[in-house]
Design an enzyme around this catalytic site. Structure first.
Site, PDB file in Angstrom:
ATOM      1  N   ASN A 158      -1.766  21.008 -18.498  1.00 25.82           N
ATOM      2  CA  ASN A 158      -2.108  20.256 -19.714  1.00 25.82           C
ATOM      3  C   ASN A 158      -2.290  21.152 -20.941  1.00 25.82           C
ATOM      4  OD1 ASN A 158      -2.207  17.635 -18.513  1.00 25.82           O
ATOM      5  ND2 ASN A 158      -4.058  18.280 -17.466  1.00 25.82           N
ATOM      6  N   LYS A 185       2.571  12.109 -10.059  1.00 28.80           N
ATOM      7  CA  LYS A 185       1.617  11.350 -10.890  1.00 28.80           C
ATOM      8  C   LYS A 185       2.317  10.081 -11.358  1.00 28.80           C
ATOM      9  CE  LYS A 185      -1.552  14.761 -12.822  1.00 28.80           C
ATOM     10  NZ  LYS A 185      -2.033  15.408 -14.054  1.00 28.80           N
ATOM     11  N   ARG A 198      -3.774  22.667 -11.214  1.00 27.85           N
ATOM     12  CA  ARG A 198      -2.836  21.720 -11.832  1.00 27.85           C
ATOM     13  C   ARG A 198      -3.269  21.321 -13.245  1.00 27.85           C
ATOM     14  NH1 ARG A 198       0.440  16.606  -9.083  1.00 27.85           N
ATOM     15  NH2 ARG A 198       1.511  16.051 -11.017  1.00 27.85           N
ATOM     16  N   ARG A 211       0.805  -1.237   0.000  1.00 24.65           N
ATOM     17  CA  ARG A 211       0.000   0.000   0.000  1.00 24.65           C
ATOM     18  C   ARG A 211       0.833   1.281   0.000  1.00 24.65           C
ATOM     19  NH1 ARG A 211      -2.838  -3.079   3.737  1.00 24.65           N
ATOM     20  NH2 ARG A 211      -4.622  -4.107   2.760  1.00 24.65           N
ATOM     21  N   LYS A 260       6.646  24.150 -11.674  1.00 23.98           N
ATOM     22  CA  LYS A 260       5.768  22.995 -11.463  1.00 23.98           C
ATOM     23  C   LYS A 260       5.637  22.675  -9.976  1.00 23.98           C
ATOM     24  CE  LYS A 260       4.419  18.377 -12.745  1.00 23.98           C
ATOM     25  NZ  LYS A 260       4.501  17.217 -13.581  1.00 23.98           N
ATOM     26  N   GLU A 307       8.375  20.915 -23.055  1.00 25.29           N
ATOM     27  CA  GLU A 307       7.735  20.942 -21.734  1.00 25.29           C
ATOM     28  C   GLU A 307       8.171  22.172 -20.932  1.00 25.29           C
ATOM     29  OE1 GLU A 307       5.314  19.121 -20.859  1.00 25.29           O
ATOM     30  OE2 GLU A 307       5.407  17.408 -22.210  1.00 25.29           O
ATOM     31  N   HIS A 353      -2.331  19.710 -24.458  1.00 24.68           N
ATOM     32  CA  HIS A 353      -2.400  18.248 -24.381  1.00 24.68           C
ATOM     33  C   HIS A 353      -3.592  17.656 -25.127  1.00 24.68           C
ATOM     34  CE1 HIS A 353       0.454  17.112 -20.868  1.00 24.68           C
ATOM     35  NE2 HIS A 353       0.932  18.106 -21.580  1.00 24.68           N
ATOM     36  N   HIS A 411      -2.547  15.060 -27.636  1.00 23.41           N
ATOM     37  CA  HIS A 411      -2.847  13.626 -27.526  1.00 23.41           C
ATOM     38  C   HIS A 411      -3.570  13.125 -28.769  1.00 23.41           C
ATOM     39  CE1 HIS A 411      -2.557  13.471 -22.849  1.00 23.41           C
ATOM     40  NE2 HIS A 411      -1.398  13.327 -23.436  1.00 23.41           N
ATOM     41  N   GLU A 435      -4.839  17.813  -8.444  1.00 27.14           N
ATOM     42  CA  GLU A 435      -5.496  18.376  -9.636  1.00 27.14           C
ATOM     43  C   GLU A 435      -6.991  18.636  -9.433  1.00 27.14           C
ATOM     44  OE1 GLU A 435      -3.819  17.021 -13.349  1.00 27.14           O
ATOM     45  OE2 GLU A 435      -5.718  17.405 -14.363  1.00 27.14           O
ATOM     46  N   HIS A 464       5.591  12.599 -27.771  1.00 28.35           N
ATOM     47  CA  HIS A 464       4.716  13.352 -26.861  1.00 28.35           C
ATOM     48  C   HIS A 464       5.035  14.857 -26.867  1.00 28.35           C
ATOM     49  CE1 HIS A 464       2.215  14.244 -23.434  1.00 28.35           C
ATOM     50  NE2 HIS A 464       3.248  14.769 -22.795  1.00 28.35           N
TER      51      HIS A 464
HETATM   52  P1  NAD Z   1      10.816   7.647 -22.364  1.00 32.06           P
HETATM   53  O1  NAD Z   1      10.865   7.271 -20.949  1.00 32.06           O
HETATM   54  O2  NAD Z   1      10.236   6.676 -23.333  1.00 32.06           O
HETATM   55  O3  NAD Z   1      12.293   8.034 -22.837  1.00 32.06           O
HETATM   56  C1  NAD Z   1      12.488   8.434 -24.176  1.00 32.06           C
HETATM   57  C2  NAD Z   1      13.587   7.590 -24.846  1.00 32.06           C
HETATM   58  O4  NAD Z   1      14.856   8.022 -24.359  1.00 32.06           O
HETATM   59  C3  NAD Z   1      13.513   6.113 -24.544  1.00 32.06           C
HETATM   60  O5  NAD Z   1      13.890   5.401 -25.697  1.00 32.06           O
HETATM   61  C4  NAD Z   1      14.553   5.925 -23.447  1.00 32.06           C
HETATM   62  O6  NAD Z   1      15.062   4.612 -23.374  1.00 32.06           O
HETATM   63  C5  NAD Z   1      15.599   6.889 -23.887  1.00 32.06           C
HETATM   64  N1  NAD Z   1      16.474   7.415 -22.848  1.00 32.06           N
HETATM   65  C6  NAD Z   1      16.124   7.772 -21.597  1.00 32.06           C
HETATM   66  N2  NAD Z   1      17.170   8.362 -20.996  1.00 32.06           N
HETATM   67  C7  NAD Z   1      18.201   8.322 -21.872  1.00 32.06           C
HETATM   68  C8  NAD Z   1      19.530   8.795 -21.824  1.00 32.06           C
HETATM   69  N3  NAD Z   1      19.994   9.476 -20.778  1.00 32.06           N
HETATM   70  N4  NAD Z   1      20.316   8.581 -22.897  1.00 32.06           N
HETATM   71  C9  NAD Z   1      19.828   7.945 -23.991  1.00 32.06           C
HETATM   72  N5  NAD Z   1      18.564   7.512 -24.115  1.00 32.06           N
HETATM   73  C10 NAD Z   1      17.763   7.717 -23.057  1.00 32.06           C
HETATM   74  O7  NAD Z   1      10.023   9.013 -22.585  1.00 32.06           O
HETATM   75  P2  NAD Z   1       9.962  10.389 -21.785  1.00 32.06           P
HETATM   76  O8  NAD Z   1       9.764  11.420 -22.820  1.00 32.06           O
HETATM   77  O9  NAD Z   1      11.067  10.544 -20.822  1.00 32.06           O
HETATM   78  O10 NAD Z   1       8.620  10.229 -20.936  1.00 32.06           O
HETATM   79  C11 NAD Z   1       7.375  10.025 -21.570  1.00 32.06           C
HETATM   80  C12 NAD Z   1       6.472   9.336 -20.582  1.00 32.06           C
HETATM   81  O11 NAD Z   1       6.289  10.194 -19.460  1.00 32.06           O
HETATM   82  C13 NAD Z   1       5.093   9.021 -21.126  1.00 32.06           C
HETATM   83  O12 NAD Z   1       4.724   7.728 -20.699  1.00 32.06           O
HETATM   84  C14 NAD Z   1       4.209  10.070 -20.457  1.00 32.06           C
HETATM   85  O13 NAD Z   1       2.876   9.606 -20.287  1.00 32.06           O
HETATM   86  C15 NAD Z   1       4.907  10.243 -19.156  1.00 32.06           C
HETATM   87  N6  NAD Z   1       4.663  11.546 -18.512  1.00 32.06           N
HETATM   88  C16 NAD Z   1       4.286  11.518 -17.217  1.00 32.06           C
HETATM   89  C17 NAD Z   1       4.083  12.701 -16.552  1.00 32.06           C
HETATM   90  C18 NAD Z   1       3.753  12.684 -15.094  1.00 32.06           C
HETATM   91  O14 NAD Z   1       3.426  13.733 -14.533  1.00 32.06           O
HETATM   92  N7  NAD Z   1       3.840  11.531 -14.449  1.00 32.06           N
HETATM   93  C19 NAD Z   1       4.254  13.928 -17.209  1.00 32.06           C
HETATM   94  C20 NAD Z   1       4.654  13.910 -18.540  1.00 32.06           C
HETATM   95  C21 NAD Z   1       4.856  12.714 -19.200  1.00 32.06           C
HETATM   96  N1  GLY Z   2       2.099  16.552 -16.483  1.00 26.81           N
HETATM   97  C1  GLY Z   2       0.961  17.075 -15.822  1.00 26.81           C
HETATM   98  C2  GLY Z   2       1.028  17.009 -14.331  1.00 26.81           C
HETATM   99  O1  GLY Z   2       1.996  16.593 -13.739  1.00 26.81           O
HETATM  100  O2  GLY Z   2       0.083  17.367 -13.708  1.00 26.81           O
END
Ligand code: NAD
Ligand code: GLY
Length: 368
Positions: free
Chosen positions: A248, A146, A244, A124, A230, A188, A251, A255, A240, A268
């Site tokens: 988006n 998140k 918050r 949990r 942020k 971003e 977005h 999306h 949110e 993205h």
């Molecule tokens: P990702 O985690 O897929 O990384 C992008 C690519 O870069 C991948 O191929 C990864 O293996 C590679 N990579 C990572 N670090 C590296 C490094 N230092 N050197 C070389 N390659 C590297 O994508 P992302 O853009 O980091 O994240 C996207 C994800 O984040 C989505 O799933 C999205 O939904 C999520 N997200 C979440 C939030 C949140 O608030 N939780 C906010 C925005 C996005």
């Molecule tokens: N990426 C949107 C949030 O963290 O709320």
């Protein structure tokens, strides 16, 4: 904002659950610092098969003396899945992880979201540390708690708010990040400025060449500014209920574009970039903002090499249908994040579909 020296700490102020975001070069090797966030004797490092060969060894050196193991997923959004959460939980069980165990997320947003959700589920909720290695995850997904995974029915449909104990943003890890992924992170940062920090937006306009060159002082300052922004939003509205949602901006359009492009035409951050511009055009059409703001957004996105046009072959009606599925919509009407100009985003409910379609029609015909 002024340029600042390397190495910053920003606190996410959430009372007893407050945590630091450390930003600087070489932090992976500052074992004393990040190990101070671990409370127990067990740790599970979650990473992927691209990032682990690059950086896991340095984390392993910091875990000497602890009872720890690793769980690696394949690279890609498709692996942010329930199936992998199940396997990660099995790895915690095999480790004999107790309530004071810690999950360490080493990777981009995919790894961070999955690892955080795993930590939220085990007994949990146990501690986790974010070690983001993409620019996007440093400035966005690692901060704010998140966590979650995708279902075949859609992205991020399952999740939990679960704050990390610390975020370790070692900008040295960005040295290996491909340019296209790097630019997604810049999108971003621009988004944060466009929503609520006009001063940062102007600073980004001035420093676009430095950021393109990955100049360290400018990059650190930009990361810190976005994280600070942020962190403030999250501290005021962790779950949110209101403000918050502004994070988006772009977005809903983005999306739809990502989905229509089967997650390959646009990444993205690229979807967010085009989406922000379309949100700006819609705001202009609704009389909320002027053309000068939209033009500044377009120029800044172009200056850092982000796309500003809808790729050829996209259909406006299909994009609108995808926008109708957005989680922010209520009572069957479109609810979008628009703006009254740079730094002044707003939640707008009941947006007229005809106006959205007009903007999409122009964009898909290449008139935007
Ligand atoms: P990702 O985690 O897929 O990384 C992008 C690519 O870069 C991948 O191929 C990864 O293996 C590679 N990579 C990572 N670090 C590296 C490094 N230092 N050197 C070389 N390659 C590297 O994508 P992302 O853009 O980091 O994240 C996207 C994800 O984040 C989505 O799933 C999205 O939904 C999520 N997200 C979440 C939030 C949140 O608030 N939780 C906010 C925005 C996005
Ligand atoms: N990426 C949107 C949030 O963290 O709320």
């Amino acid at each position: 904002m002024t340029d600042q020296p390397n190495g910053q700490t920003i606190d996410v102020a959430l009372g007893q659950r407050s945590y630091p975001v450390w930003i600087g070069r070489g932090l992976l090797d500052n074992h004393a610092r990040w190990r101070s966030a671990l409370r127990g004797r067990h740790a599970l490092v979650i990473s992927n098969r691209t990032v682990a060969p690059l950086y896991l060894e340095r984390i392993a050196r910091g875990l000497e003396g602890l009872h720890w193991s690793q769980f690696l997923i394949e690279d890609g959004e498709a692996h942010k899945s329930f199936h992998n959460v199940g396997l990660a939980l099995e790895a915690l069980a095999a480790l004999g992880a107790t309530r004071d165990a810690c999950v360490i997320a080493l990777g981009g947003g995919v790894v961070g979201d999955l690892a955080g959700f795993t930590a939220a589920c085990w007994m949990r909720g146990i501690d986790f540390i974010q070690i983001p290695t993409t620019l996007l995850s440093m400035v966005d997904s690692s901060v704010g708690g998140k966590t979650g995974v995708n279902l075949p029915a859609g992205k991020n449909l399952v999740g939990a708010f679960h704050q990390p104990r610390a975020v370790v943003a070692d900008i040295g890890t960005l040295d290996s990040l491909p340019d296209r992924q790097y630019r997604c992170g810049l999108a971003e940062i621009i988004k944060g400025a466009a929503i609520g920090d006009a001063e940062l937006f102007a600073w980004l306009e001035q420093h676009a060449p430095a950021l393109n060159a990955r100049e360290e002082t400018a990059l650190t300052a930009a990361i810190a500014a976005k994280v600070r922004y942020k962190a403030g939003v999250v501290a005021r509205d962790e779950t949110e209920q209101g403000e918050r949602a502004l994070l988006n901006l772009g977005h809903t359009f983005g999306h739809a574009l990502e989905t229509a492009g089967h997650y390959t035409a646009l990444l993205h951050g690229e979807g967010v970039a085009v989406g922000m511009l379309l949100a700006g055009r819609l705001s202009e059409r609704l009389g909320m903002s002027g053309a000068a703001d939209t033009q500044r957004m377009q120029r800044l996105l172009q200056a850092v090499g982000l796309p500003t046009a809808v790729p050829a072959g996209f259909d406006a009606e299909q994009l609108l249908a995808l926008m109708r599925l957005d989680k922010k919509n209520i009572a069957g009407t479109l609810r979008l994040i628009l703006w009254r100009g740079i730094g002044r985003a707003e939640i707008v409910a009941g947006v007229n579909e005809a106006d959205v379609l007009a903007v999409l029609n122009e964009a898909t015909r290449g008139l935007g």
